[in-house]
Motif scaffolding. Structure first.
Motif, PDB file in Angstrom:
ATOM      1  N   TYR A 182      -4.105  15.787  -9.898  1.00  0.00           N
ATOM      2  CA  TYR A 182      -5.242  14.975  -9.493  1.00  0.00           C
ATOM      3  C   TYR A 182      -6.575  15.616  -9.856  1.00  0.00           C
ATOM      4  O   TYR A 182      -7.613  14.986  -9.771  1.00  0.00           O
ATOM      5  CB  TYR A 182      -5.174  14.691  -7.988  1.00  0.00           C
ATOM      6  CG  TYR A 182      -3.967  13.848  -7.653  1.00  0.00           C
ATOM      7  CD1 TYR A 182      -4.059  12.467  -7.617  1.00  0.00           C
ATOM      8  CD2 TYR A 182      -2.726  14.446  -7.437  1.00  0.00           C
ATOM      9  CE1 TYR A 182      -2.946  11.691  -7.340  1.00  0.00           C
ATOM     10  CE2 TYR A 182      -1.612  13.672  -7.169  1.00  0.00           C
ATOM     11  CZ  TYR A 182      -1.727  12.299  -7.125  1.00  0.00           C
ATOM     12  OH  TYR A 182      -0.627  11.535  -6.870  1.00  0.00           O
TER      13      TYR A 182
ATOM     14  N   ASP B  20      -5.877   7.186  -4.992  1.00  0.00           N
ATOM     15  CA  ASP B  20      -5.170   7.330  -6.269  1.00  0.00           C
ATOM     16  C   ASP B  20      -3.857   8.047  -5.955  1.00  0.00           C
ATOM     17  O   ASP B  20      -3.794   9.271  -5.981  1.00  0.00           O
ATOM     18  CB  ASP B  20      -6.035   8.155  -7.232  1.00  0.00           C
ATOM     19  CG  ASP B  20      -5.324   8.467  -8.528  1.00  0.00           C
ATOM     20  OD1 ASP B  20      -4.293   7.835  -8.835  1.00  0.00           O
ATOM     21  OD2 ASP B  20      -5.804   9.366  -9.242  1.00  0.00           O
ATOM     22  N   ASP B  21      -2.820   7.276  -5.617  1.00  0.00           N
ATOM     23  CA  ASP B  21      -1.560   7.879  -5.193  1.00  0.00           C
ATOM     24  C   ASP B  21      -0.591   8.188  -6.334  1.00  0.00           C
ATOM     25  O   ASP B  21       0.222   9.088  -6.219  1.00  0.00           O
ATOM     26  CB  ASP B  21      -0.851   6.977  -4.184  1.00  0.00           C
ATOM     27  CG  ASP B  21      -1.577   6.916  -2.862  1.00  0.00           C
ATOM     28  OD1 ASP B  21      -2.073   7.963  -2.419  1.00  0.00           O
ATOM     29  OD2 ASP B  21      -1.648   5.824  -2.282  1.00  0.00           O
ATOM     30  N   ARG B  22      -0.640   7.393  -7.391  1.00  0.00           N
ATOM     31  CA  ARG B  22       0.256   7.577  -8.547  1.00  0.00           C
ATOM     32  C   ARG B  22       1.727   7.667  -8.142  1.00  0.00           C
ATOM     33  O   ARG B  22       2.484   8.474  -8.693  1.00  0.00           O
ATOM     34  CB  ARG B  22      -0.124   8.828  -9.342  1.00  0.00           C
ATOM     35  CG  ARG B  22      -1.535   8.804  -9.869  1.00  0.00           C
ATOM     36  CD  ARG B  22      -1.826  10.006 -10.717  1.00  0.00           C
ATOM     37  NE  ARG B  22      -3.273  10.224 -10.735  1.00  0.00           N
ATOM     38  CZ  ARG B  22      -3.848  11.269 -11.270  1.00  0.00           C
ATOM     39  NH1 ARG B  22      -3.137  12.194 -11.857  1.00  0.00           N
ATOM     40  NH2 ARG B  22      -5.151  11.389 -11.240  1.00  0.00           N
ATOM     41  N   ASN B  23       2.146   6.863  -7.204  1.00  0.00           N
ATOM     42  CA  ASN B  23       3.514   6.950  -6.708  1.00  0.00           C
ATOM     43  C   ASN B  23       4.288   5.639  -6.823  1.00  0.00           C
ATOM     44  O   ASN B  23       5.273   5.431  -6.123  1.00  0.00           O
ATOM     45  CB  ASN B  23       3.513   7.431  -5.256  1.00  0.00           C
ATOM     46  CG  ASN B  23       2.841   6.444  -4.312  1.00  0.00           C
ATOM     47  OD1 ASN B  23       2.261   5.452  -4.740  1.00  0.00           O
ATOM     48  ND2 ASN B  23       2.914   6.727  -3.024  1.00  0.00           N
ATOM     49  N   ASP B  24       3.843   4.763  -7.700  1.00  0.00           N
ATOM     50  CA  ASP B  24       4.481   3.443  -7.814  1.00  0.00           C
ATOM     51  C   ASP B  24       5.984   3.520  -8.040  1.00  0.00           C
ATOM     52  O   ASP B  24       6.723   2.695  -7.522  1.00  0.00           O
ATOM     53  CB  ASP B  24       3.842   2.625  -8.941  1.00  0.00           C
ATOM     54  CG  ASP B  24       2.421   2.207  -8.614  1.00  0.00           C
ATOM     55  OD1 ASP B  24       2.064   2.187  -7.423  1.00  0.00           O
ATOM     56  OD2 ASP B  24       1.667   1.917  -9.554  1.00  0.00           O
TER      57      ASP B  24
ATOM     58  N   THR C 204       1.757   3.342  -0.274  1.00  0.00           N
ATOM     59  CA  THR C 204       0.601   3.195  -1.156  1.00  0.00           C
ATOM     60  C   THR C 204      -0.588   2.608  -0.417  1.00  0.00           C
ATOM     61  O   THR C 204      -0.436   1.858   0.540  1.00  0.00           O
ATOM     62  CB  THR C 204       0.928   2.281  -2.360  1.00  0.00           C
ATOM     63  OG1 THR C 204       1.329   1.006  -1.863  1.00  0.00           O
ATOM     64  CG2 THR C 204       2.027   2.855  -3.223  1.00  0.00           C
ATOM     65  N   ASP C 205      -1.728   2.968  -0.896  1.00  0.00           N
ATOM     66  CA  ASP C 205      -2.995   2.406  -0.424  1.00  0.00           C
ATOM     67  C   ASP C 205      -3.915   2.379  -1.652  1.00  0.00           C
ATOM     68  O   ASP C 205      -4.843   3.156  -1.765  1.00  0.00           O
ATOM     69  CB  ASP C 205      -3.583   3.260   0.698  1.00  0.00           C
ATOM     70  CG  ASP C 205      -4.873   2.668   1.264  1.00  0.00           C
ATOM     71  OD1 ASP C 205      -5.353   1.655   0.707  1.00  0.00           O
ATOM     72  OD2 ASP C 205      -5.395   3.234   2.232  1.00  0.00           O
ATOM     73  N   ARG C 206      -3.569   1.519  -2.593  1.00  0.00           N
ATOM     74  CA  ARG C 206      -4.268   1.473  -3.883  1.00  0.00           C
ATOM     75  C   ARG C 206      -5.771   1.218  -3.748  1.00  0.00           C
ATOM     76  O   ARG C 206      -6.547   1.653  -4.574  1.00  0.00           O
ATOM     77  CB  ARG C 206      -3.623   0.437  -4.777  1.00  0.00           C
ATOM     78  CG  ARG C 206      -2.269   0.883  -5.280  1.00  0.00           C
ATOM     79  CD  ARG C 206      -1.640  -0.178  -6.184  1.00  0.00           C
ATOM     80  NE  ARG C 206      -0.254   0.160  -6.432  1.00  0.00           N
ATOM     81  CZ  ARG C 206       0.751  -0.215  -5.651  1.00  0.00           C
ATOM     82  NH1 ARG C 206       0.526  -0.930  -4.572  1.00  0.00           N
ATOM     83  NH2 ARG C 206       1.983   0.133  -5.935  1.00  0.00           N
ATOM     84  N   ALA C 207      -6.165   0.512  -2.710  1.00  0.00           N
ATOM     85  CA  ALA C 207      -7.588   0.208  -2.541  1.00  0.00           C
ATOM     86  C   ALA C 207      -8.407   1.447  -2.211  1.00  0.00           C
ATOM     87  O   ALA C 207      -9.582   1.515  -2.548  1.00  0.00           O
ATOM     88  CB  ALA C 207      -7.767  -0.834  -1.432  1.00  0.00           C
ATOM     89  N   ASN C 208      -7.775   2.439  -1.584  1.00  0.00           N
ATOM     90  CA  ASN C 208      -8.524   3.599  -1.123  1.00  0.00           C
ATOM     91  C   ASN C 208      -8.106   4.933  -1.740  1.00  0.00           C
ATOM     92  O   ASN C 208      -8.850   5.906  -1.642  1.00  0.00           O
ATOM     93  CB  ASN C 208      -8.407   3.714   0.402  1.00  0.00           C
ATOM     94  CG  ASN C 208      -9.054   2.550   1.091  1.00  0.00           C
ATOM     95  OD1 ASN C 208     -10.242   2.320   0.932  1.00  0.00           O
ATOM     96  ND2 ASN C 208      -8.273   1.782   1.839  1.00  0.00           N
TER      97      ASN C 208
ATOM     98  N   ALA D  37       1.802   9.283   0.808  1.00  0.00           N
ATOM     99  CA  ALA D  37       2.046   9.126  -0.629  1.00  0.00           C
ATOM    100  C   ALA D  37       3.358   9.747  -1.082  1.00  0.00           C
ATOM    101  O   ALA D  37       4.079   9.175  -1.896  1.00  0.00           O
ATOM    102  CB  ALA D  37       0.876   9.714  -1.421  1.00  0.00           C
TER     103      ALA D  37
END
Length: 152
Positions: free
Chosen positions: A9, A68-72, A62-66, A57
């Motif tokens: 990150y 950058d998790d990169r865990n899809d 996920t919390d894409r709005a808040n 994460a």
């Protein structure tokens, strides 16, 4: 053990998460524990546990709005690599690793674990307080019976 790769990150390196090798439970204790659990409680699932360094994460939330998790694909990737993965939490790997590193003899630690699945991420089902209390009681009895049967 699934842990966030903090460097990914900061400098864009890969992967975003580090996944350790499996650190197994004590085979004999696990077998006894599973036998006693099955006698006490009919809803027993055996498999490996995935330990993560956070509740968020690293466990695939996920919390894409808040953030950058990169865990899809993290959970799918773990399940593909470890098809018997059946739970995810934050404590067990470190206890198993401590047992793994303990010396043979009087100080050798033997470890196994069980988990009560309170919330199912796939179905959104949540266990009632009554179900949790019953599982805790029966699991505790099963653990004690397994320990009594374990040769020293």
């Amino acid at each position: 053990m699934v842990s966030r790769n903090f460097d990914a990150y900061m400098d864009g390196s890969e992967p975003a998460y580090n996944v350790s090798k499996v650190c197994p439970a004590d085979e004999d204790l696990s077998k006894l524990f599973a036998e006693e659990m099955e006698a006490e409680y009919p809803m027993v699932c055996t498999g490996i546990n995935v330990t993560a360094d956070s509740f968020y994460a690293s466990q695939g939330r996920t919390d894409r709005a808040n953030f950058d998790d990169r865990n899809d694909s993290l959970v799918d990737d773990i399940c593909a690599a470890h098809p018997t993965a059946s739970s995810c939490e934050m404590e067990t790997f470190l206890l198993f690793h401590l047992a793994h590193c303990s010396r043979e003899g009087a100080a050798k630690i033997r470890a196994a674990s069980a988990a009560i699945i309170v919330a199912n991420r796939h179905t959104s089902d949540v266990a009632s307080g009554e179900v949790i209390t019953d599982a805790e009681r029966k699991g505790g009895v099963a653990a004690l019976k397994a320990l009594v049967r374990l040769p020293l």
